[in-house]
Scaffold this motif. Structure first.
Motif, PDB file in Angstrom:
ATOM      1  N   LYS A  23       0.836  -1.212   0.000  1.00 41.04           N
ATOM      2  CA  LYS A  23       0.000   0.000   0.000  1.00 41.04           C
ATOM      3  C   LYS A  23       0.862   1.250   0.000  1.00 41.04           C
ATOM      4  N   ASP A  24       1.965   1.218   0.777  1.00 38.95           N
ATOM      5  CA  ASP A  24       2.881   2.360   0.831  1.00 38.95           C
ATOM      6  C   ASP A  24       3.614   2.579  -0.490  1.00 38.95           C
ATOM      7  N   LEU A  25       3.645   1.534  -1.324  1.00 43.47           N
ATOM      8  CA  LEU A  25       4.275   1.639  -2.647  1.00 43.47           C
ATOM      9  C   LEU A  25       3.287   2.108  -3.705  1.00 43.47           C
ATOM     10  N   GLY A  26       2.040   2.388  -3.288  1.00 44.02           N
ATOM     11  CA  GLY A  26       1.020   2.831  -4.227  1.00 44.02           C
ATOM     12  C   GLY A  26       0.230   1.701  -4.848  1.00 44.02           C
ATOM     13  N   LEU A  27       0.323   0.489  -4.267  1.00 44.52           N
ATOM     14  CA  LEU A  27      -0.369  -0.678  -4.813  1.00 44.52           C
ATOM     15  C   LEU A  27      -1.590  -1.010  -3.953  1.00 44.52           C
ATOM     16  N   ASN A  28      -2.578  -1.666  -4.536  1.00 46.00           N
ATOM     17  CA  ASN A  28      -3.699  -2.188  -3.757  1.00 46.00           C
ATOM     18  C   ASN A  28      -3.334  -3.594  -3.292  1.00 46.00           C
ATOM     19  N   ASP A  29      -2.296  -3.656  -2.471  1.00 47.09           N
ATOM     20  CA  ASP A  29      -1.781  -4.925  -1.958  1.00 47.09           C
ATOM     21  C   ASP A  29      -1.074  -4.613  -0.640  1.00 47.09           C
ATOM     22  N   PHE A  30      -1.231  -5.503   0.320  1.00 48.04           N
ATOM     23  CA  PHE A  30      -0.706  -5.212   1.651  1.00 48.04           C
ATOM     24  C   PHE A  30       0.428  -6.151   2.052  1.00 48.04           C
ATOM     25  N   HIS A  31       1.124  -6.724   1.059  1.00 48.70           N
ATOM     26  CA  HIS A  31       2.297  -7.539   1.394  1.00 48.70           C
ATOM     27  C   HIS A  31       3.336  -6.670   2.092  1.00 48.70           C
ATOM     28  N   HIS A  32       4.168  -7.301   2.904  1.00 51.02           N
ATOM     29  CA  HIS A  32       5.219  -6.578   3.616  1.00 51.02           C
ATOM     30  C   HIS A  32       6.458  -6.499   2.719  1.00 51.02           C
ATOM     31  N   PHE A  33       6.675  -5.331   2.158  1.00 51.12           N
ATOM     32  CA  PHE A  33       7.832  -5.113   1.289  1.00 51.12           C
ATOM     33  C   PHE A  33       9.116  -4.960   2.103  1.00 51.12           C
ATOM     34  N   TYR A  34       9.007  -4.319   3.257  1.00 48.60           N
ATOM     35  CA  TYR A  34      10.191  -4.014   4.078  1.00 48.60           C
ATOM     36  C   TYR A  34       9.894  -4.277   5.541  1.00 48.60           C
ATOM     37  N   ARG A  35      10.840  -4.931   6.212  1.00 50.79           N
ATOM     38  CA  ARG A  35      10.862  -5.028   7.668  1.00 50.79           C
ATOM     39  C   ARG A  35      12.256  -4.623   8.114  1.00 50.79           C
ATOM     40  N   GLY A  36      12.350  -3.719   9.075  1.00 52.10           N
ATOM     41  CA  GLY A  36      13.682  -3.294   9.487  1.00 52.10           C
ATOM     42  C   GLY A  36      13.696  -2.592  10.826  1.00 52.10           C
ATOM     43  N   CYS A  37      14.876  -2.485  11.357  1.00 46.36           N
ATOM     44  CA  CYS A  37      15.093  -1.753  12.603  1.00 46.36           C
ATOM     45  C   CYS A  37      16.567  -1.320  12.645  1.00 46.36           C
ATOM     46  N   PRO A  38      16.896  -0.378  13.514  1.00 47.42           N
ATOM     47  CA  PRO A  38      16.101   0.245  14.570  1.00 47.42           C
ATOM     48  C   PRO A  38      14.915   1.032  14.010  1.00 47.42           C
ATOM     49  N   SER A  39      13.859   1.132  14.834  1.00 45.49           N
ATOM     50  CA  SER A  39      12.648   1.829  14.429  1.00 45.49           C
ATOM     51  C   SER A  39      12.912   3.324  14.291  1.00 45.49           C
ATOM     52  N   ARG A  40      12.169   3.943  13.378  1.00 47.79           N
ATOM     53  CA  ARG A  40      12.232   5.390  13.199  1.00 47.79           C
ATOM     54  C   ARG A  40      11.324   6.143  14.174  1.00 47.79           C
ATOM     55  N   LEU A  41      10.508   5.430  14.931  1.00 46.42           N
ATOM     56  CA  LEU A  41       9.652   6.096  15.910  1.00 46.42           C
ATOM     57  C   LEU A  41      10.498   6.715  17.021  1.00 46.42           C
ATOM     58  N   GLY A  42      10.031   7.852  17.543  1.00 47.80           N
ATOM     59  CA  GLY A  42      10.714   8.485  18.664  1.00 47.80           C
ATOM     60  C   GLY A  42      10.466   7.730  19.963  1.00 47.80           C
ATOM     61  N   SER A  43      11.211   8.068  20.997  1.00 49.64           N
ATOM     62  CA  SER A  43      11.113   7.343  22.262  1.00 49.64           C
ATOM     63  C   SER A  43       9.718   7.423  22.872  1.00 49.64           C
ATOM     64  N   GLU A  44       9.088   8.595  22.821  1.00 52.53           N
ATOM     65  CA  GLU A  44       7.731   8.731  23.379  1.00 52.53           C
ATOM     66  C   GLU A  44       6.727   7.914  22.571  1.00 52.53           C
ATOM     67  N   GLU A  45       6.890   7.918  21.247  1.00 54.39           N
ATOM     68  CA  GLU A  45       6.005   7.120  20.395  1.00 54.39           C
ATOM     69  C   GLU A  45       6.183   5.628  20.671  1.00 54.39           C
ATOM     70  N   ALA A  98      -0.013 -10.742  -2.883  1.00 52.95           N
ATOM     71  CA  ALA A  98      -0.610 -11.306  -1.670  1.00 52.95           C
ATOM     72  C   ALA A  98      -2.128 -11.240  -1.733  1.00 52.95           C
ATOM     73  N   ARG A  99      -2.679 -10.202  -2.373  1.00 52.96           N
ATOM     74  CA  ARG A  99      -4.144 -10.061  -2.439  1.00 52.96           C
ATOM     75  C   ARG A  99      -4.791 -11.204  -3.216  1.00 52.96           C
ATOM     76  N   GLU A 100      -3.987 -11.936  -4.011  1.00 53.86           N
ATOM     77  CA  GLU A 100      -4.494 -13.091  -4.745  1.00 53.86           C
ATOM     78  C   GLU A 100      -4.116 -14.403  -4.083  1.00 53.86           C
ATOM     79  N   GLY A 101      -3.592 -14.319  -2.828  1.00 54.00           N
ATOM     80  CA  GLY A 101      -3.337 -15.523  -2.051  1.00 54.00           C
ATOM     81  C   GLY A 101      -1.931 -16.071  -2.133  1.00 54.00           C
ATOM     82  N   PHE A 102      -0.973 -15.264  -2.630  1.00 50.73           N
ATOM     83  CA  PHE A 102       0.394 -15.744  -2.782  1.00 50.73           C
ATOM     84  C   PHE A 102       1.273 -15.289  -1.609  1.00 50.73           C
ATOM     85  N   TYR A 103       2.233 -16.157  -1.249  1.00 48.37           N
ATOM     86  CA  TYR A 103       3.225 -15.837  -0.230  1.00 48.37           C
ATOM     87  C   TYR A 103       4.475 -15.253  -0.891  1.00 48.37           C
TER      88      TYR A 103
END
Length: 417
Positions: free
Chosen positions: A235-257, A382-387
């Motif tokens: 979805k973040d890539l502009g697609l109607n698909d919710f596969h996980h393109f990226y997983r990574g860390c350290p997180s970009r969220l701030g300490s309070e978040e 993924a929206r069509e059932g693929f891993y």
């Protein structure tokens, strides 16, 4: 005669999951899913490999467990896949090992029941508005409550399978019956009986950044948190698909978040009555703060490898310690910049390689890659059932370098031939 001890793994195993346990001298056996065509990592010295049809009921697995227990002392049972959560609960319960309860099992295997628990125990602010439907006739009342845009998702599947976003009635009227048809065929393939008739959950679409966090919950309800992981979806890539393109860390969220998100994750775990498991919590950080998406009773995909490389935390070692009722240690020991990318094809096709593998391998942060399919096998969204069918690992000395390379991969678009 004293039996040798063994730790069993259910369903399957991938590289990056169990190397540390093996290095610590733990004897590991695998009960492989006979329905999975994936090859086992050649460097895993399993002391035992059995096969089982995990399309069968969890109770059917107990006969095999009893036979194994005749030769081994089973000290722990680990599961890292959504499809085997119920089987894991049945096995651990039968062996007297730490196990989630029946109520918790019902919550984590039905997204509508899960969201209702979030609302009942935490409040409506904790998650998106939602409702489920079995037919198109039930949809108008739901849309009146939720509005557009909205999300369609199966109530009891993972890995973003079949999940879609609908902007208006035209998309919804086309997508809802198509999803019911796809789910019926998918359930038939999985061997589910008529009692598992497809149900679709309609959810309010939440704008914000996606993140996840794995929490180890002990038998007494004590919660041990691991660092938050950031996620980019199709979805973040502009697609109607919710596969996980990226997983990574350290997180970009701030300490309070991060503190706010961790507090909500813990509240979600308690709302589902989860104990004796690794809870994988997914949430959206919106402009109004974090909101829960869902919680699974197993480690997140790639999570052990991500946390080991980035923060020096072996999640599966701690999972093993949980099963043995030993102390849990989730303390961070390092802080490296690491990412796992899983690009998906934009359309259904036969796998025949990548268009630009050499370009990917020339990226400054390139670490390694892996294909999960063979030539000629079907791949698709993924929206069509693929891993996921391709995994790319990137590691860099700085966040800027890592993100330059992630953007390069992102700009390549569909990298499949």
């Amino acid at each position: 005669m004293q039996q040798n001890k063994i730790c069993l793994v259910l369903g399957g195993a991938r590289g990056g999951e169990f190397e540390t346990l093996f290095s610590q001298g733990v004897t590991i056996g695998l009960i492989a899913d006979s329905n999975s065509a994936g090859a086992l990592p050649e460097h895993y010295p399993f002391a035992l490999v059995e096969t089982f049809d995990f399309h069968q009921a969890p109770s059917d697995l107990l006969a095999l467990i009893e036979r194994i227990a005749g030769d081994w002392s089973i000290e722990a049972v680990l599961n890292t896949r959504e499809a085997y959560v119920a089987h894991h609960q049945a096995v651990t319960k039968s062996l007297g090992l730490p196990s989630i309860g029946e109520e918790a099992l019902q919550y984590v295997t039905n997204k509508t029941a899960m969201h209702k628990a979030f609302v009942d125990c935490i409040g409506e602010h904790s998650t998106a508005m939602f409702a489920r439907a079995k037919s198109l006739q039930e949809v108008p009342a739901v849309v009146e409550k939720i509005g557009f845009p909205l999300i369609l998702k199966p109530t009891n599947l993972a890995a973003s399978l079949f999940v879609q976003k609908c902007e208006d009635w035209d998309q919804l009227n086309a997508s809802f019956p198509a999803m019911l048809d796809s789910l019926t065929k998918h359930y038939e393939k999985l061997g589910k009986d008529d009692a598992a008739a497809p149900e679709i959950q309609l959810e309010e679409f939440l704008s914000g950044s996606l993140h996840s966090q794995d929490l180890i919950v002990d038998e007494k309800g004590g919660i041990h948190s691991t660092p938050i992981v950031d996620v980019i979806t199709g979805k973040d890539l502009g697609l109607n698909d919710f596969h996980h393109f990226y997983r990574g860390c350290p997180s970009r969220l701030g300490s309070e978040e991060r503190e706010q998100a961790n507090a909500l994750a813990k509240a979600g775990v308690m709302a589902l009555r989860l104990r004796s498991c690794v809870a994988h919590v997914e949430f959206i950080y919106t402009e109004k703060g974090p909101k829960l998406l869902e919680i699974a009773a197993r480690p997140g995909a790639h999570r052990n490898h991500l946390l080991e490389v980035t923060h020096g935390i072996s999640l599966n070692v701690q999972y093993y310690n949980l099963q043995k009722r030993q102390a849990i240690d989730c303390a961070m020991k390092s802080d490296r910049h690491f990412a796992i990318l899983t690009p998906f094809p934009r359309t259904k096709k036969k796998f025949s390689g990548l268009k630009n593998l050499e370009a990917l391998k020339s990226l400054p942060s390139y670490k390694t890659h892996q294909f999960r399919v063979r030539d000629g096998e079907a791949i698709g969204p993924a929206r069509e059932g693929f891993y996921s069918c391709f995994v790319l690992e990137l590691q860099a000395e700085s966040r800027d370098q890592l993100w330059r390379d992630i953007e390069t991969v992102r700009e390549m678009g569909d990298c499949f031939e």
